[in-house]
Design a protein around this motif. Sequence first.
Motif, PDB file in Angstrom:
ATOM      1  N   GLY A 130      67.923 -42.463 -26.312  1.00  0.00           N
ATOM      2  CA  GLY A 130      67.258 -43.556 -27.009  1.00  0.00           C
ATOM      3  C   GLY A 130      68.234 -44.498 -27.683  1.00  0.00           C
ATOM      4  O   GLY A 130      68.049 -45.722 -27.679  1.00  0.00           O
ATOM      5  N   ALA A 131      69.295 -43.938 -28.280  1.00  0.00           N
ATOM      6  CA  ALA A 131      70.296 -44.776 -28.949  1.00  0.00           C
ATOM      7  C   ALA A 131      71.006 -45.677 -27.945  1.00  0.00           C
ATOM      8  O   ALA A 131      71.259 -46.858 -28.209  1.00  0.00           O
ATOM      9  N   VAL A 132      71.350 -45.131 -26.786  1.00  0.00           N
ATOM     10  CA  VAL A 132      72.020 -45.927 -25.751  1.00  0.00           C
ATOM     11  C   VAL A 132      71.102 -47.053 -25.267  1.00  0.00           C
ATOM     12  O   VAL A 132      71.523 -48.199 -25.096  1.00  0.00           O
ATOM     13  N   ILE A 133      69.827 -46.720 -25.078  1.00  0.00           N
ATOM     14  CA  ILE A 133      68.854 -47.737 -24.652  1.00  0.00           C
ATOM     15  C   ILE A 133      68.746 -48.843 -25.700  1.00  0.00           C
ATOM     16  O   ILE A 133      68.717 -50.032 -25.380  1.00  0.00           O
ATOM     17  N   ARG A 134      68.701 -48.435 -26.976  1.00  0.00           N
ATOM     18  CA  ARG A 134      68.534 -49.414 -28.069  1.00  0.00           C
ATOM     19  C   ARG A 134      69.703 -50.386 -28.140  1.00  0.00           C
ATOM     20  O   ARG A 134      69.517 -51.591 -28.341  1.00  0.00           O
ATOM     21  N   VAL A 135      70.909 -49.886 -27.969  1.00  0.00           N
ATOM     22  CA  VAL A 135      72.092 -50.730 -28.122  1.00  0.00           C
ATOM     23  C   VAL A 135      72.311 -51.625 -26.912  1.00  0.00           C
ATOM     24  O   VAL A 135      72.619 -52.815 -27.040  1.00  0.00           O
ATOM     25  N   PHE A 136      72.125 -51.084 -25.711  1.00  0.00           N
ATOM     26  CA  PHE A 136      72.493 -51.831 -24.510  1.00  0.00           C
ATOM     27  C   PHE A 136      71.314 -52.510 -23.817  1.00  0.00           C
ATOM     28  O   PHE A 136      71.494 -53.505 -23.115  1.00  0.00           O
ATOM     29  N   ALA A 137      70.110 -51.984 -23.983  1.00  0.00           N
ATOM     30  CA  ALA A 137      68.954 -52.616 -23.355  1.00  0.00           C
ATOM     31  C   ALA A 137      68.149 -53.442 -24.351  1.00  0.00           C
ATOM     32  O   ALA A 137      67.522 -54.429 -23.983  1.00  0.00           O
ATOM     33  N   ILE A 138      68.175 -53.050 -25.633  1.00  0.00           N
ATOM     34  CA  ILE A 138      67.494 -53.751 -26.722  1.00  0.00           C
ATOM     35  C   ILE A 138      66.045 -54.079 -26.360  1.00  0.00           C
ATOM     36  O   ILE A 138      65.681 -55.242 -26.158  1.00  0.00           O
ATOM     37  N   PRO A 139      65.183 -53.081 -26.267  1.00  0.00           N
ATOM     38  CA  PRO A 139      63.776 -53.352 -25.969  1.00  0.00           C
ATOM     39  C   PRO A 139      63.110 -54.085 -27.108  1.00  0.00           C
ATOM     40  O   PRO A 139      63.473 -53.925 -28.272  1.00  0.00           O
ATOM     41  N   GLY A 140      62.124 -54.899 -26.779  1.00  0.00           N
ATOM     42  CA  GLY A 140      61.443 -55.693 -27.791  1.00  0.00           C
ATOM     43  C   GLY A 140      60.617 -54.852 -28.742  1.00  0.00           C
ATOM     44  O   GLY A 140      59.873 -53.978 -28.310  1.00  0.00           O
ATOM     45  N   PRO A 141      60.718 -55.092 -30.046  1.00  0.00           N
ATOM     46  CA  PRO A 141      59.968 -54.307 -31.025  1.00  0.00           C
ATOM     47  C   PRO A 141      58.468 -54.542 -30.955  1.00  0.00           C
ATOM     48  O   PRO A 141      57.688 -53.670 -31.328  1.00  0.00           O
ATOM     49  N   ALA A 142      58.040 -55.700 -30.464  1.00  0.00           N
ATOM     50  CA  ALA A 142      56.609 -55.995 -30.420  1.00  0.00           C
ATOM     51  C   ALA A 142      55.878 -55.035 -29.488  1.00  0.00           C
ATOM     52  O   ALA A 142      54.778 -54.560 -29.789  1.00  0.00           O
ATOM     53  N   VAL A 143      56.487 -54.734 -28.343  1.00  0.00           N
ATOM     54  CA  VAL A 143      55.870 -53.804 -27.399  1.00  0.00           C
ATOM     55  C   VAL A 143      55.764 -52.423 -28.014  1.00  0.00           C
ATOM     56  O   VAL A 143      54.747 -51.741 -27.907  1.00  0.00           O
ATOM     57  N   PHE A 144      56.836 -51.998 -28.675  1.00  0.00           N
ATOM     58  CA  PHE A 144      56.836 -50.683 -29.325  1.00  0.00           C
ATOM     59  C   PHE A 144      55.743 -50.591 -30.384  1.00  0.00           C
ATOM     60  O   PHE A 144      55.006 -49.594 -30.456  1.00  0.00           O
ATOM     61  N   LYS A 145      55.619 -51.609 -31.212  1.00  0.00           N
ATOM     62  CA  LYS A 145      54.611 -51.587 -32.266  1.00  0.00           C
ATOM     63  C   LYS A 145      53.200 -51.517 -31.688  1.00  0.00           C
ATOM     64  O   LYS A 145      52.340 -50.806 -32.217  1.00  0.00           O
ATOM     65  N   ALA A 146      52.970 -52.242 -30.610  1.00  0.00           N
ATOM     66  CA  ALA A 146      51.651 -52.206 -29.980  1.00  0.00           C
ATOM     67  C   ALA A 146      51.354 -50.827 -29.397  1.00  0.00           C
ATOM     68  O   ALA A 146      50.236 -50.306 -29.512  1.00  0.00           O
ATOM     69  N   LEU A 147      52.370 -50.188 -28.800  1.00  0.00           N
ATOM     70  CA  LEU A 147      52.185 -48.859 -28.225  1.00  0.00           C
ATOM     71  C   LEU A 147      51.914 -47.824 -29.311  1.00  0.00           C
ATOM     72  O   LEU A 147      51.037 -46.963 -29.172  1.00  0.00           O
ATOM     73  N   VAL A 148      52.687 -47.886 -30.415  1.00  0.00           N
ATOM     74  CA  VAL A 148      52.483 -46.942 -31.511  1.00  0.00           C
ATOM     75  C   VAL A 148      51.101 -47.124 -32.122  1.00  0.00           C
ATOM     76  O   VAL A 148      50.408 -46.149 -32.426  1.00  0.00           O
ATOM     77  N   ALA A 149      50.686 -48.377 -32.288  1.00  0.00           N
ATOM     78  CA  ALA A 149      49.362 -48.647 -32.840  1.00  0.00           C
ATOM     79  C   ALA A 149      48.270 -48.096 -31.932  1.00  0.00           C
ATOM     80  O   ALA A 149      47.311 -47.456 -32.394  1.00  0.00           O
ATOM     81  N   GLY A 150      48.406 -48.328 -30.633  1.00  0.00           N
ATOM     82  CA  GLY A 150      47.412 -47.850 -29.685  1.00  0.00           C
ATOM     83  C   GLY A 150      47.349 -46.340 -29.594  1.00  0.00           C
ATOM     84  O   GLY A 150      46.318 -45.763 -29.249  1.00  0.00           O
ATOM     85  N   PHE A 151      48.451 -45.674 -29.933  1.00  0.00           N
ATOM     86  CA  PHE A 151      48.500 -44.212 -29.893  1.00  0.00           C
ATOM     87  C   PHE A 151      48.018 -43.593 -31.204  1.00  0.00           C
ATOM     88  O   PHE A 151      47.164 -42.700 -31.213  1.00  0.00           O
ATOM     89  N   LEU A 152      48.553 -44.069 -32.329  1.00  0.00           N
ATOM     90  CA  LEU A 152      48.287 -43.414 -33.612  1.00  0.00           C
ATOM     91  C   LEU A 152      46.944 -43.789 -34.227  1.00  0.00           C
ATOM     92  O   LEU A 152      46.319 -42.948 -34.881  1.00  0.00           O
ATOM     93  N   LEU A 153      46.499 -45.014 -34.056  1.00  0.00           N
ATOM     94  CA  LEU A 153      45.266 -45.445 -34.710  1.00  0.00           C
ATOM     95  C   LEU A 153      44.063 -44.622 -34.244  1.00  0.00           C
ATOM     96  O   LEU A 153      43.352 -44.034 -35.082  1.00  0.00           O
ATOM     97  N   PRO A 154      43.782 -44.527 -32.956  1.00  0.00           N
ATOM     98  CA  PRO A 154      42.641 -43.688 -32.546  1.00  0.00           C
ATOM     99  C   PRO A 154      42.866 -42.206 -32.817  1.00  0.00           C
ATOM    100  O   PRO A 154      41.924 -41.477 -33.151  1.00  0.00           O
ATOM    101  N   LEU A 155      44.132 -41.743 -32.709  1.00  0.00           N
ATOM    102  CA  LEU A 155      44.417 -40.340 -32.968  1.00  0.00           C
ATOM    103  C   LEU A 155      44.163 -39.992 -34.434  1.00  0.00           C
ATOM    104  O   LEU A 155      43.580 -38.950 -34.753  1.00  0.00           O
ATOM    105  N   GLY A 156      44.587 -40.871 -35.332  1.00  0.00           N
ATOM    106  CA  GLY A 156      44.357 -40.635 -36.757  1.00  0.00           C
ATOM    107  C   GLY A 156      42.887 -40.644 -37.110  1.00  0.00           C
ATOM    108  O   GLY A 156      42.406 -39.782 -37.860  1.00  0.00           O
ATOM    109  N   LEU A 157      42.148 -41.602 -36.572  1.00  0.00           N
ATOM    110  CA  LEU A 157      40.708 -41.672 -36.835  1.00  0.00           C
ATOM    111  C   LEU A 157      39.991 -40.441 -36.286  1.00  0.00           C
ATOM    112  O   LEU A 157      39.085 -39.895 -36.919  1.00  0.00           O
ATOM    113  N   TRP A 158      40.409 -39.989 -35.102  1.00  0.00           N
ATOM    114  CA  TRP A 158      39.806 -38.797 -34.509  1.00  0.00           C
ATOM    115  C   TRP A 158      40.086 -37.560 -35.356  1.00  0.00           C
ATOM    116  O   TRP A 158      39.209 -36.726 -35.570  1.00  0.00           O
ATOM    117  N   LEU A 159      41.313 -37.445 -35.872  1.00  0.00           N
ATOM    118  CA  LEU A 159      41.672 -36.287 -36.691  1.00  0.00           C
ATOM    119  C   LEU A 159      40.875 -36.277 -37.999  1.00  0.00           C
ATOM    120  O   LEU A 159      40.432 -35.219 -38.459  1.00  0.00           O
TER     121      LEU A 159
END
Length: 262
Positions: free
Chosen positions: A90-119
């Motif tokens: 992950g560190a190598v990907i972050r430094v050399f590929a630099i993925p966009g944070p917006a995509v990550f935030k959307a993925l985390v939101a889509g994963f955690l929000l329904p999971l938290g509500l379900w729990l």
Amino acid sequence: MEWETGLAGLATGLLIAVITAPVGVSGAVFLLPVQLSVFAVPSPAVTPTNLLYNVVAGPGALLRHHRTGTLHGQLVRRMVLGTLPGVVLGAVIRVFAIPGPAVFKALVAGFLLPLGLWLIARTLLPSRWSGRAREPLSPRAVTALALTVGVIGGIYGIGGGSLLGPVLVGRGMPVAQVAPAALASTFATSVVGAATYTLLAFSGSGGIAPDWFLGLACGAGGLIGGYLGARLQPHLPETALRLLLGTLATAVGALYAAQSLA
């Protein structure tokens, strides 16, 4: 002034850790937006700074779990062994590929929000799920999940407890078993991740090294708060811990959803 920043970081780390440590979440997932928005830590330095927070803060809760004998077992070993290779990748990907944070935030939101509500719903309305108990994940599935979370932690510096905890608890594991394992894997991941970023800083540019002062200040607060939070855990009923974990997952999901839409 630096001392004001240090005190603010200390207080922030302490408050976050007290709330999140009882359910195995280091708090780095909440610290990340604070570092970006309040302390103005540049990217990608914000990621190793977050990992540095975990390195300093982690021993507080782990010491308490060690004293109570809960820091042992197959779950801890599998989660640690799974996350370690992931964080380097992950560190190598972050430094050399630099993925966009917006995509990550959307993925985390889509994963955690329904999971938290379900729990939360499953905890408040257990009769609706009677007879539908899910089998715990297999050892191989736990290792694979830990590897995936390790990569995510290496890229974004969030540790992984906030992702691992809700999944494992939702699959039937008690919070008292999941929390020490999640915190141990987060600590191991962060040590290796911070070291990897430090090494990569010698071969890259753009502020790869962590903000040492802020990371240490937040970590010192997290060290105290983590110990207090872990000490508080045995006094909280399983229902309260599940609700807290569900609430934290929902809050993180909502926060990242709002940021991804901004």
